[in-house]
Design a protein around this motif. Structure first.
Motif, PDB file in Angstrom:
ATOM      1  N   ARG A  90       0.829  -1.203   0.000  1.00 31.80           N
ATOM      2  CA  ARG A  90       0.000   0.000   0.000  1.00 31.80           C
ATOM      3  C   ARG A  90       0.864   1.254   0.000  1.00 31.80           C
ATOM      4  O   ARG A  90       0.561   2.239  -0.679  1.00 31.80           O
ATOM      5  CB  ARG A  90      -0.911  -0.020   1.224  1.00 31.80           C
ATOM      6  CG  ARG A  90      -1.985   1.044   1.179  1.00 31.80           C
ATOM      7  CD  ARG A  90      -2.995   0.813   2.262  1.00 31.80           C
ATOM      8  NE  ARG A  90      -4.006   1.860   2.266  1.00 31.80           N
ATOM      9  CZ  ARG A  90      -4.929   1.982   3.207  1.00 31.80           C
ATOM     10  NH1 ARG A  90      -4.978   1.111   4.203  1.00 31.80           N
ATOM     11  NH2 ARG A  90      -5.813   2.954   3.158  1.00 31.80           N
ATOM     12  N   LEU A  94       1.223   4.552  -2.686  1.00 32.89           N
ATOM     13  CA  LEU A  94       0.952   5.912  -2.222  1.00 32.89           C
ATOM     14  C   LEU A  94       1.999   6.880  -2.742  1.00 32.89           C
ATOM     15  O   LEU A  94       3.140   6.513  -3.011  1.00 32.89           O
ATOM     16  CB  LEU A  94       0.964   5.966  -0.690  1.00 32.89           C
ATOM     17  CG  LEU A  94      -0.207   5.344   0.060  1.00 32.89           C
ATOM     18  CD1 LEU A  94       0.040   5.470   1.558  1.00 32.89           C
ATOM     19  CD2 LEU A  94      -1.514   6.006  -0.314  1.00 32.89           C
ATOM     20  N   THR A 384      -5.661   6.926   4.118  1.00 36.37           N
ATOM     21  CA  THR A 384      -4.239   6.608   3.924  1.00 36.37           C
ATOM     22  C   THR A 384      -3.499   6.545   5.255  1.00 36.37           C
ATOM     23  O   THR A 384      -2.284   6.611   5.281  1.00 36.37           O
ATOM     24  CB  THR A 384      -3.579   7.663   3.017  1.00 36.37           C
ATOM     25  OG1 THR A 384      -3.725   8.967   3.637  1.00 36.37           O
ATOM     26  CG2 THR A 384      -4.227   7.687   1.646  1.00 36.37           C
TER      27      THR A 384
END
Length: 416
Positions: A90, A94, A384
């Protein structure tokens, strides 16, 4: 301890990490994303070897009579390792974090002024058990552009060593500076740890573990410390709310595995709630294995409760225990929470919007939950907010210890 008394090899080694961090910070986002994907693949490819090392650590720790709490933190299951792998992937997807406000609130003649987030430099993570934390911290630091020094506990020595080894190999393949990630062997002892947190090349120390470790690092460190916080979260059960919601929030807050960071351990109950409501709630909690405690008036009213001593109200249990206390008003609850809570996650159950606003504005905790679970997740499904942990430290870095906590703000003025 003076700089002259610090270990010369440690000083020079950490200085190499600082130099590598400068190079890492200058690399593009695509290079870092590629490195993070390679780090995830390396953990996945070496999963069996990592879990085997963890089994050996667990066996050795049991023989050394390591507390059950630390054994739970130490136990690395395939699912927990997958959490770290998913976080690395992840992070790979980002971008670099950006400040919420890009322009400065004041003007310059014939110039544009704005904020820009910058890496801090070198982060030192001092942690006990939790072997996956090393991988998660490495991912966060790689994304931001910080160097990282890991100092784990002896109970997880073999697991930590193999995790760092496979991460360093991935970093080298990706073309990142190999010395941007440093692992200090636990065999080098607490003396080396105490020296580490006093080195001028360390920009920030993050201690993670039991309160005794956190307090020791805060006493020893001469560089900034972002202390993680765990447990001793409060819930105030207001007049206009049901025991069903209180039960649901308590249960969900304790489901964070393996470290229920935001677990509700203390409940303040408004005096208007009938004894029958409390008894029903307690019966449901006992069925789930909770030990229930109360202050002196509560124990006098309900002798089946265990007496909560004075220190209980300001210390985390870090186990399925909950202490209850009656209070007369929201104001009384807020004052008690601000005095005794750990200050990182406190809850309110109410049907009153006005009470919710008063609680949110006046409770000093860095995170406030109103009719919502305080459950902690390192890799939440939404947003996030990838988290290493939680902190009760006030200011910009309070609350979630994530990407932005590992950065600083630089002000830039650009002439026309």
């Amino acid at each position: 301890m003076t700089s002259a008394s610090l270990s010369s090899p440690l000083v020079s080694t950490v200085r190499q990490v600082a130099q590598s961090a400068q190079k890492l910070a200058s690399l593009g986002a695509e290079t870092k994303s590629h490195a993070l994907e390679l780090m995830a693949q390396a953990l996945e490819r070496n999963q069996d070897q990592i879990l085997e090392a963890n089994t050996l650590d667990l066996e050795a720790s049991r023989e050394m009579a390591v507390p059950d709490l630390v054994l739970d933190w130490l136990r690395l299951t395939p699912e927990r390792l997958q959490v770290a792998i998913k976080i690395l992937r992840r992070l790979s997807a980002l971008g670099v974090p950006s400040p919420q406000m890009s322009r400065l609130p004041y003007a310059h003649d014939a110039a544009t002024a704005y904020y820009q987030l910058q890496p801090l430099g070198v982060i030192a993570l001092v942690y006990e058990a939790f072997p996956e934390l090393g991988a998660i911290a490495a991912g966060l630091c790689c994304r931001v552009g910080n160097g990282l020094v890991l100092k784990g506990g002896s109970e997880a020595s073999q697991t930590n060593q193999i995790i760092v080894q496979v991460l360093q190999e991935a970093i080298a393949i990706a073309g990142l500076p190999e010395t941007s990630l440093l692992f200090l062997s636990p065999e080098q002892g607490d003396a080396l740890r105490n020296q580490l947190v006093q080195l001028p090349d360390i920009s920030l120390v993050i201690p993670y573990g039991r309160p005794s470790l956190i307090q020791q690092i805060k006493r020893q460190a001469t560089v900034p410390v972002l202390a993680s916080t765990m447990g001793n979260c409060y819930l105030y059960w207001s007049t206009s709310s049901s025991s069903d919601l209180v039960y649901d929030l308590i249960m969900d807050s304790h489901r964070g595995e393996p470290d229920a960071v935001n677990a509700i351990e203390k409940v303040l109950v408004h005096t208007s709630h009938a004894s029958s409501m409390l008894t029903r709630l307690w019966q449901r909690l006992r069925e789930q294995g909770f030990e229930l405690r109360g202050d002196e008036p509560m124990v006098a009213e309900f002798p089946e409760l265990v007496l909560a001593d004075a220190p209980d109200w300001q210390q985390p249990y870090l186990s399925p225990k909950i202490a209850f206390k009656r209070v007369e008003s929201l104001g009384t609850a807020i004052a008690w929470i601000n005095r005794y809570s750990s200050g990182h996650a406190d809850c309110l159950v109410t049907e009153s919007y006005a009470e919710g606003r008063q609680f949110a504005l006046n409770v000093s905790s860095t995170s406030v939950y109103i009719n919502a679970s305080s459950r902690f997740s390192r890799n939440p499904k939404q947003g996030t907010g990838i988290a290493l942990g939680m902190s009760s430290q006030e200011g910009r870095c309070g609350g979630i210890i994530g990407l932005e906590a590992l950065t600083t703000i630089k002000q830039i003025v650009q002439g026309n």
